[in-house]
Design a protein around this motif. Structure first.
Motif, PDB file in Angstrom:
ATOM      1  N   VAL A  44       0.580  -1.536   0.147  1.00 50.58           N
ATOM      2  CA  VAL A  44      -0.252  -0.131  -0.175  1.00 50.58           C
ATOM      3  C   VAL A  44       1.039   1.283  -0.428  1.00 50.58           C
ATOM      4  O   VAL A  44       1.482   1.232   0.377  1.00 50.58           O
ATOM      5  N   GLY A  45       0.403   2.301  -0.326  1.00 52.30           N
ATOM      6  CA  GLY A  45       0.669   3.948  -0.340  1.00 52.30           C
ATOM      7  C   GLY A  45       1.016   4.806  -1.331  1.00 52.30           C
ATOM      8  O   GLY A  45       0.257   4.204  -2.223  1.00 52.30           O
ATOM      9  N   ASP A  46       2.246   5.040  -1.729  1.00 56.22           N
ATOM     10  CA  ASP A  46       2.634   5.759  -2.858  1.00 56.22           C
ATOM     11  C   ASP A  46       0.816   6.579  -3.436  1.00 56.22           C
ATOM     12  O   ASP A  46       0.703   7.007  -4.874  1.00 56.22           O
ATOM     13  N   ASP A  47       0.784   7.485  -2.817  1.00 48.46           N
ATOM     14  CA  ASP A  47      -0.364   8.045  -2.566  1.00 48.46           C
ATOM     15  C   ASP A  47      -1.318   7.893  -3.347  1.00 48.46           C
ATOM     16  O   ASP A  47      -2.138   8.570  -4.728  1.00 48.46           O
ATOM     17  N   LYS A  48      -1.790   6.822  -4.076  1.00 47.54           N
ATOM     18  CA  LYS A  48      -2.561   5.300  -4.155  1.00 47.54           C
ATOM     19  C   LYS A  48      -4.113   5.016  -3.521  1.00 47.54           C
ATOM     20  O   LYS A  48      -3.604   4.649  -2.143  1.00 47.54           O
ATOM     21  N   TRP A  49      -5.134   5.303  -3.555  1.00 48.58           N
ATOM     22  CA  TRP A  49      -6.220   4.367  -2.839  1.00 48.58           C
ATOM     23  C   TRP A  49      -5.792   2.931  -2.785  1.00 48.58           C
ATOM     24  O   TRP A  49      -5.527   2.188  -4.029  1.00 48.58           O
ATOM     25  N   SER A  50      -6.272   2.444  -1.530  1.00 45.33           N
ATOM     26  CA  SER A  50      -5.116   1.138  -1.634  1.00 45.33           C
ATOM     27  C   SER A  50      -7.043   0.215  -1.371  1.00 45.33           C
ATOM     28  O   SER A  50      -7.022   0.338  -0.388  1.00 45.33           O
TER      29      SER A  50
END
Length: 124
Positions: A44-50
């Motif tokens: 998760v992470g990278d400024d994306k919704w997960s």
């Protein structure tokens, strides 16, 4: 309507309910289809919704919902969201897990955990 949580938050799509995970849940141990061990935190992470989708090879509802989840994944995977499939069947049922993935034309990456291990990891 579902509200998704951004950044390092993860949503569970279980009966259209989203919850924010506590810190322990990020340590949930997952195994890739190729046998590599990882954790939810690493995915998760990278400024994306997960969106974590927990499923089982024997779940009729999971089978019905997979096409819509595939569509969401294909539409958003390169921009704002990622889908993370998590089979709760355990490594001993890997053959059935792979068959489910083929039968449903699953397009999003999926990992394996065992239900008892998952329940222990979510205890506060």
């Amino acid at each position: 309507m579902i509200k998704f949580l951004k950044a390092k938050s993860v949503c569970f799509m279980l009966m259209l309910v989203c919850i924010q995970l506590n810190n322990q849940a990020y340590g949930l141990e997952l195994t890739s289809m190729r046998g590599k061990v990882t954790s939810l935190a690493q995915l998760v992470g990278d400024d994306k919704w997960s969106i974590a989708v927990f499923w089982s090879h024997s779940c009729h509802i999971c089978r019905q919902e997979t096409p819509a989840i595939n569509e969401f994944h294909l539409k958003h995977k390169d921009s704002v969201a990622r889908v993370i499939g998590i089979s709760i069947d355990g490594n001993k049922k890997k053959r059935l897990i792979k068959k489910f993935m083929v039968d449903t034309s699953m397009q999003f990456p999926s990992y394996i955990t065992q239900l008892p291990a998952m329940a222990i990891d979510f205890l506060a």
